[in-house]
Design an enzyme around this catalytic site. Structure first.
Site, mmCIF file in Angstrom:
data_model
loop_
_atom_site.group_PDB
_atom_site.id
_atom_site.type_symbol
_atom_site.label_atom_id
_atom_site.label_comp_id
_atom_site.label_asym_id
_atom_site.label_seq_id
_atom_site.Cartn_x
_atom_site.Cartn_y
_atom_site.Cartn_z
ATOM 1 N N TYR A 41 0.841 -1.200 0.000
ATOM 2 C CA TYR A 41 0.000 0.000 0.000
ATOM 3 C C TYR A 41 0.878 1.253 0.000
ATOM 4 C CZ TYR A 41 -3.332 3.561 1.439
ATOM 5 O OH TYR A 41 -4.090 4.704 1.501
ATOM 6 N N LYS A 92 1.274 4.245 -2.892
ATOM 7 C CA LYS A 92 1.019 5.672 -2.682
ATOM 8 C C LYS A 92 2.256 6.506 -3.000
ATOM 9 C CE LYS A 92 -3.308 5.351 -1.718
ATOM 10 N NZ LYS A 92 -4.327 5.977 -2.574
#
Ligand SMILES: NC(=O)c1ccc[n+]([C@@H]2O[C@H](COP(=O)([O-])OP(=O)(O)OC[C@H]3O[C@@H](n4cnc5c(N)ncnc54)[C@H](OP(=O)(O)O)[C@@H]3O)[C@@H](O)[C@H]2O)c1
Length: 254
Positions: free
Chosen positions: A150, A154
């Site tokens: 994750y 990002k």
């Protein structure tokens, strides 16, 4: 030519809040296009905003067929996209070795691939003073053991946004990366993520993140950070050696 806002991830959380605040603040828009998979949630949102022209696009942005459908809608309508908000995203936590590669790649499909595709599909319809708002995360600023894929997704979004913003500057279009810490939405529940007690301390309301993001986007800022905790994370990531930070993160997150 219709002036529109196009918002992905509009069925819940931060994306839905963007729809509500944009509907209230941008009276000159002709339509707001709302994208997500859950048609029933988008229909509820449309009913809530009965005085506004809401166009529902129930699309799964991880599917090329649905991205092509978006491309066609835009080609047929030829609108001016005054605001593009990419909020669709998902997260899964846990050590990399304990995760399935399919789930991990699905996350990358939504967080990176779909965001890139939607942005590129929308580019021809942006005009001078259009604003692009990308939901990034404070996780972009440093690698996170236990939330690695994750956080890496990002970091991609942050890098993409900053370069795109530089490319679009000459056209008078700004790109704003919105990088919050934990926000009180369905995100954690949907990803099966337990919110640690220290994260709970910093849990922010989506209303505040979105208000600041819209303000910063209109001010032409390339980054919108709500709250001093993430400012501190960013500064720490810039100042401290990565090896030291990774050791601290490993103890905190694993
Ligand atoms: N909550 C946090 O703590 C936090 C912190 C920093 C950054 N963020 C980022 O903020 C953004 C919004 O998150 P949130 O907190 O609002 O979470 P959320 O309530 O779970 O919303 C995620 C949205 O993405 C949509 N989505 C997911 N997969 C999709 C797909 N394949 N196709 C189309 N739409 C899809 C979901 O709609 P459907 O399921 O209906 O498709 C939903 O509307 C994400 O990018 C997230 O990474 C969140």
């Amino acid at each position: 030519m219709k002036h529109i806002a196009l918002i992905t991830g509009a069925s819940s959380g931060i994306g839905k809040e963007f729809v509500l605040q944009i509907a209230a603040a941008y009276s000159s828009l002709d339509e707001i296009w709302v994208l997500a998979r859950r048609l029933s949630e988008l229909q509820k949102l449309k009913a809530e905003l009965s005085k506004k022209q809401i166009r529902i696009l129930p699309l799964d942005l991880s599917q090329d067929m649905d991205l092509e459908a978006l491309e066609k809608y835009l080609k047929d309508e030829q609108p001016c996209i005054r605001l593009l908000v990419n909020s669709a995203g998902c997260g899964k936590s846990g050590p990399i070795a304990e995760q399935g590669w399919r789930d991990a790649c699905r996350m990358l499909d939504v967080n990176c691939r779909a965001l890139t595709a939607v942005t590129m599909i929308c580019l021809p319809y942006l005009r001078k003073k259009s604003r692009v708002i990308q939901m990034d995360s404070g996780a972009a600023f440093l690698p996170q053991p236990g939330f690695a894929i994750y956080a890496a997704s990002k970091s991609y979004v942050f890098s993409f946004d900053q370069a795109l913003g530089a490319e679009l500057k000459g056209r008078g279009i700004t790109v704003t990366s919105v990088s919050p810490g934990p926000v009180d939405t369905e995100f954690f529940h949907r990803g099966g993520i337990t919110i640690s007690p220290w994260k709970k301390i910093f849990l922010a309301k989506p209303e505040k993140i979105v208000r600041k993001a819209l303000f910063d986007a209109e001010a032409g800022k390339n980054l919108s950070i709500y709250g001093c905790s993430i400012q501190l994370v960013r500064l720490t990531a810039k100042l401290l050696p990565q090896k030291l930070l990774l050791g601290i993160m490993r103890r905190m997150l694993l």
